[in-house]
Design a protein around this motif. Sequence first.
Motif, PDB file in Angstrom:
ATOM      1  N   GLN A  16       3.536  -7.945   0.834  1.00 39.99           N
ATOM      2  CA  GLN A  16       2.444  -8.918   0.894  1.00 39.99           C
ATOM      3  C   GLN A  16       1.286  -8.402   0.037  1.00 39.99           C
ATOM      4  O   GLN A  16       0.715  -7.338   0.323  1.00 39.99           O
ATOM      5  CB  GLN A  16       1.986  -9.136   2.334  1.00 39.99           C
ATOM      6  CG  GLN A  16       1.103 -10.350   2.435  1.00 39.99           C
ATOM      7  CD  GLN A  16       0.746 -10.736   3.850  1.00 39.99           C
ATOM      8  OE1 GLN A  16       0.784  -9.903   4.730  1.00 39.99           O
ATOM      9  NE2 GLN A  16       0.378 -11.993   4.047  1.00 39.99           N
ATOM     10  N   ILE A  17       0.964  -9.163  -0.981  1.00 38.55           N
ATOM     11  CA  ILE A  17      -0.078  -8.717  -1.927  1.00 38.55           C
ATOM     12  C   ILE A  17      -1.446  -9.275  -1.540  1.00 38.55           C
ATOM     13  O   ILE A  17      -2.434  -8.569  -1.587  1.00 38.55           O
ATOM     14  CB  ILE A  17       0.335  -9.098  -3.358  1.00 38.55           C
ATOM     15  CG1 ILE A  17       1.541  -8.222  -3.733  1.00 38.55           C
ATOM     16  CG2 ILE A  17      -0.783  -8.868  -4.357  1.00 38.55           C
ATOM     17  CD1 ILE A  17       2.273  -8.635  -4.938  1.00 38.55           C
ATOM     18  N   LEU A  18      -1.480 -10.541  -1.148  1.00 39.09           N
ATOM     19  CA  LEU A  18      -2.738 -11.112  -0.655  1.00 39.09           C
ATOM     20  C   LEU A  18      -2.559 -11.506   0.812  1.00 39.09           C
ATOM     21  O   LEU A  18      -1.530 -12.063   1.190  1.00 39.09           O
ATOM     22  CB  LEU A  18      -3.132 -12.341  -1.481  1.00 39.09           C
ATOM     23  CG  LEU A  18      -3.433 -12.096  -2.958  1.00 39.09           C
ATOM     24  CD1 LEU A  18      -3.776 -13.410  -3.650  1.00 39.09           C
ATOM     25  CD2 LEU A  18      -4.545 -11.084  -3.159  1.00 39.09           C
ATOM     26  N   LYS A  19      -3.574 -11.179   1.638  1.00 43.52           N
ATOM     27  CA  LYS A  19      -3.415 -11.347   3.085  1.00 43.52           C
ATOM     28  C   LYS A  19      -4.422 -12.344   3.647  1.00 43.52           C
ATOM     29  O   LYS A  19      -5.551 -11.976   3.958  1.00 43.52           O
ATOM     30  CB  LYS A  19      -3.590  -9.984   3.760  1.00 43.52           C
ATOM     31  CG  LYS A  19      -2.561  -8.965   3.289  1.00 43.52           C
ATOM     32  CD  LYS A  19      -2.924  -7.567   3.692  1.00 43.52           C
ATOM     33  CE  LYS A  19      -1.921  -6.592   3.076  1.00 43.52           C
ATOM     34  NZ  LYS A  19      -2.411  -5.221   3.049  1.00 43.52           N
ATOM     35  N   GLN A  20      -4.035 -13.575   3.692  1.00 43.16           N
ATOM     36  CA  GLN A  20      -4.855 -14.656   4.283  1.00 43.16           C
ATOM     37  C   GLN A  20      -6.306 -14.594   3.809  1.00 43.16           C
ATOM     38  O   GLN A  20      -7.246 -14.664   4.587  1.00 43.16           O
ATOM     39  CB  GLN A  20      -4.804 -14.555   5.794  1.00 43.16           C
ATOM     40  CG  GLN A  20      -3.381 -14.774   6.294  1.00 43.16           C
ATOM     41  CD  GLN A  20      -3.377 -15.160   7.735  1.00 43.16           C
ATOM     42  OE1 GLN A  20      -3.916 -14.441   8.563  1.00 43.16           O
ATOM     43  NE2 GLN A  20      -2.780 -16.287   8.032  1.00 43.16           N
TER      44      GLN A  20
END
Length: 622
Positions: A45-49
């Motif tokens: 996961q590279i970007l988290k919400q």
Amino acid sequence: MDTDIKLRERNRGTTAARENQEGSSFDLTFSDLSYTVGKGETAKQILKQISGTFNSGKLTAIMGPSGAGKTSLMNILAGLKKNGIEGRVDVNGAERKFKTFRKQSAYITQQDHLLAHLSVEEYMLSAAHLKLGNEAPEKEKKLTIELIMKTLGLTNSLSTRVSCLSGGECKRLAIGLELIDNPAILFLDEPTSGLDSSSSLQCVAVLRDIAKTGRTVVATIHQPSTRLLDQFDQLYIVAGGSCMYQGPVNSLIPYLQSMNLRCPNHHNPADFAIDVASGEYGDVVFRLISGIENGRRIYQDNSSTSCVPSTSHDHEADEVDETEFMINSHLRTNKRGKNELSYGAPFHTQVAVLLRRTWCTIWREQILTTMRLTLHVCIAILIGLLYWQIGDDAHVIYNNAGMVFFNLIFILYAAMMPTFLTFNLEREVLVREHLNRWYSLKAYYLAKTLADIPFQIFFPTVYLIPVYLMTNQPLSIERFFMLWTIAICISLVGQGIGLFFGAAFDIPVASYFAPISCIPFLLVSGFMLKFEAIPSYLRWITYLSFLHYSFEGSMLSLYDGDRPPLSCSYSYCHFRYPIKFLELFDLSNSSYYLSVIGMMANFFVIRVAGYLVLRFKLRHVR
Ligand SMILES: Nc1ncnc2c1ncn2[C@@H]1O[C@H](COP(=O)(O)OP(=O)(O)OP(=O)(O)O)[C@@H](O)[C@H]1O
């Protein structure tokens, strides 16, 4: 400021640009954006919400440690990445529509990837023709270019070729090219990388002026100096795929202070923030992310409640903007028609402009063009001397067939090698321009194919005339023309193979695979191995072999058509009758026209394959 006024004027100015942008200042909002690459256990996961807002009229810097996810975020916002994404991206409160959004935004990559042989003015003009189309009068295009050049400080470099520009000038030109159709949103990936401090300042000052005209300008940036950082209005800091800070530049230090993080005196706030984001001040990043609600809030230092929701702008205004946006999109769709919504110029204009530009580039690649010419002449003379006057001598007829076969191999490779080397570099230009909707891939590919044809005619002709005369082939215009046709066909096929490999692979792989890929076709060409000698389960390769068709066509050009018996320089010559020699190669019943059709079919298939590979590659970039 002078430039500011000019850009504002321009924003109002040209009809084509006005049509594109009227009433459209776009606020970009993203909420709960997640980006994952890979699947199953290897998923990352590279970007988290992550959430945030980039407002029009503001210059926003995306900062963060290396690998934090800055480029990924920008690529997603710009619409270059579509897979593995969850969450929502809105433009003025309405969900972003990819097709319209890409026409209204421009993406300026870290590497400039410009055509080195065009002058600044030629480049700007071709961009104006492509982006503004035929509706905008010539005068208006020139005026637009003039204003942009003044704004970017490139007026004195108009006649300079791109290869002679400095790094900063190239960057400004790359920005200027995208400003022509007045995009509402500009994304820039590390616009200052590779520039010295004064060029960086100049470049960011230009971006600031552009933002002041009402555009949304977003740039990722690495370790800016304090002076450079001050040029930005807003800061968005990414740490480990989450948002650690969002707000005005001068509120960064107060925000960090509010979390008990004191920036040492005389320390660059940007460096301090990056150190914090990298975890050098302990495990405070989570607190910072929570404080800003992972980008859902914008920090404001001057209010009692120091944070405001990031989507807090006036709701009523929002609705007006949204309606305006919808109306403008609707008008544009109706006015330009479905196809032309994506591109500024109609298909034929795209082809014409690209054709002119490609010719110009090939012509100005003087070293390569001169070397190609010299090589063709030198090899032709060498072959002429080695096979001097053998064309009518039955005693050395095998040597003549060998010479014919060599000609084909030479023309094939001479067309293939430079193509994949040069096209590989040009591919990056194509990616940049196509992604910014300058033209369609079909237009580019057609122009590329057409632009090369004169060169694929010229070089084989320069080679074939001396070879034909020096080796004493039959003095018949018809036979020469038949051989010449085959030579051009093989040259076009060679160029097609070069294009295919240049599109599919990078130079090291292409330079290995392109020549090697021809070997199976070479083996079944009919010169080295007779058709009957090929195992029946492999004979199908012969029908695919462009070298088979070209060898067949060449031999028929020279020996078919009731050619009279050859002379003999020895006491006995077995192949005095040309038909007997053709029988040896199983060519006595072959048709020259079928050979040409076979070549054409190969040419067509290879071209289509090249197009499909390019299309795949372009989709993959996203
Ligand atoms: N397709 C991918 N497959 C695997 N990992 C990826 C992929 N794309 C990005 N990453 C990883 O995601 C992370 C964020 O990448 P990104 O390029 O967005 O970082 P960045 O903040 O722009 O870094 P830099 O400042 O060094 O350019 C990196 O660790 C990168 O290795």
